[in-house]
Design an enzyme around this catalytic site. Structure first.
Site, PDB file in Angstrom:
ATOM      1  N   SER A  77       6.661 -58.224  34.972  1.00 18.06           N
ATOM      2  CA  SER A  77       7.040 -58.847  33.703  1.00 18.06           C
ATOM      3  C   SER A  77       8.437 -59.433  33.807  1.00 18.06           C
ATOM      4  O   SER A  77       9.280 -58.911  34.537  1.00 18.06           O
ATOM      5  CB  SER A  77       6.990 -57.793  32.591  1.00 18.06           C
ATOM      6  OG  SER A  77       7.183 -58.403  31.336  1.00 18.06           O
ATOM      7  N   ASP A  78       8.654 -60.515  33.076  1.00 15.55           N
ATOM      8  CA  ASP A  78       9.973 -61.150  33.082  1.00 15.55           C
ATOM      9  C   ASP A  78      10.254 -61.708  31.689  1.00 15.55           C
ATOM     10  O   ASP A  78       9.340 -62.176  31.008  1.00 15.55           O
ATOM     11  CB  ASP A  78      10.030 -62.278  34.112  1.00 15.55           C
ATOM     12  CG  ASP A  78      11.452 -62.779  34.302  1.00 15.55           C
ATOM     13  OD1 ASP A  78      12.252 -62.052  34.924  1.00 15.55           O
ATOM     14  OD2 ASP A  78      11.774 -63.878  33.812  1.00 15.55           O
ATOM     15  N   THR A  79      11.513 -61.620  31.273  1.00 18.63           N
ATOM     16  CA  THR A  79      11.904 -62.073  29.931  1.00 18.63           C
ATOM     17  C   THR A  79      13.110 -62.996  30.016  1.00 18.63           C
ATOM     18  O   THR A  79      14.054 -62.698  30.746  1.00 18.63           O
ATOM     19  CB  THR A  79      12.247 -60.850  29.038  1.00 18.63           C
ATOM     20  OG1 THR A  79      11.104 -60.000  28.963  1.00 18.63           O
ATOM     21  CG2 THR A  79      12.636 -61.276  27.628  1.00 18.63           C
TER      22      THR A  79
END
Length: 200
Positions: A77-79
């Protein structure tokens, strides 16, 4: 309900926030920290960026696993925070935090979170993302400096954490709260259905 090893989740993240969220699903999981390179040379949209980096994190962990460990679904996951088309990652120092928070105060920005799920055994992958709009309160320079002094902005995209003291500087959100925390659980549960894993 008993779970087969195929239903094990492998979280490719060192983020304590993501680890807490994955735990809340009630599925067996392990943590494998990804040391994936997060630099992207070409100019791509924030949506593509978080999807590319999420998949890169999951793929890096897949390469790290021993043959005997290759069972389960790897989750990357990446934000990123986006304000007026500028992608705001993690601040390099306190001045950078101040610059970001000063820009965000009193206005609305977007938070993009990508999720990639990769089957450790077959390599099958699904990738998607969510976007949430966040409106931040107007703040004085003194308030911004006090927030920076808490240390909370240090390793956060956009220099704030909505689940910490940063909650006091957010006026409203439109969209999924967990996208802002960094792991949209509703989206994740949809993606896991591709691997016949049901959260509920």
């Amino acid at each position: 309900m008993s779970h087969s090893p195929k239903q094990r989740l492998i979280l490719a993240s060192s983020s304590p926030r993501r680890q807490e969220l994955i735990q809340s699903l009630g599925l067996p999981y392990i943590i494998r920290v990804s040391d994936a390179d997060e630099t992207v040379e070409e100019k791509i949209s924030p949506a593509e960026l978080v999807e590319v980096l999420s998949l890169r994190k999951a793929s890096t962990v897949l390469e790290m696993l021993e043959v005997s460990e290759k069972e389960g679904i790897i989750i990357g996951s990446d934000t990123v925070v986006v304000y007026q088309d500028e992608v705001l990652g993690k601040p390099v120092d306190e001045q950078d935090s101040f610059r970001m928070l000063k820009a965000l105060q009193g206005s609305t920005h977007q938070v993009y979170s990508g999720i990639a799920c990769v089957d450790a055994a077959t390599g099958k992958q699904v990738v998607s993302h969510r976007v949430t709009h966040v409106k931040m309160k107007p703040m004085s320079d003194a308030q911004i400096l006090r927030y920076i002094a808490t240390g909370e902005p240090k390793d956060k995209a956009g220099s704030y954490a909505i689940q910490g003291i940063g909650a006091t500087i957010v006026e409203s959100i439109e969209g999924d709260y967990f996208t802002v925390v960094g792991l949209p659980l509703s989206l994740l549960s949809d993606l896991l259905l591709s691997f016949e894993i049901q959260v509920l």
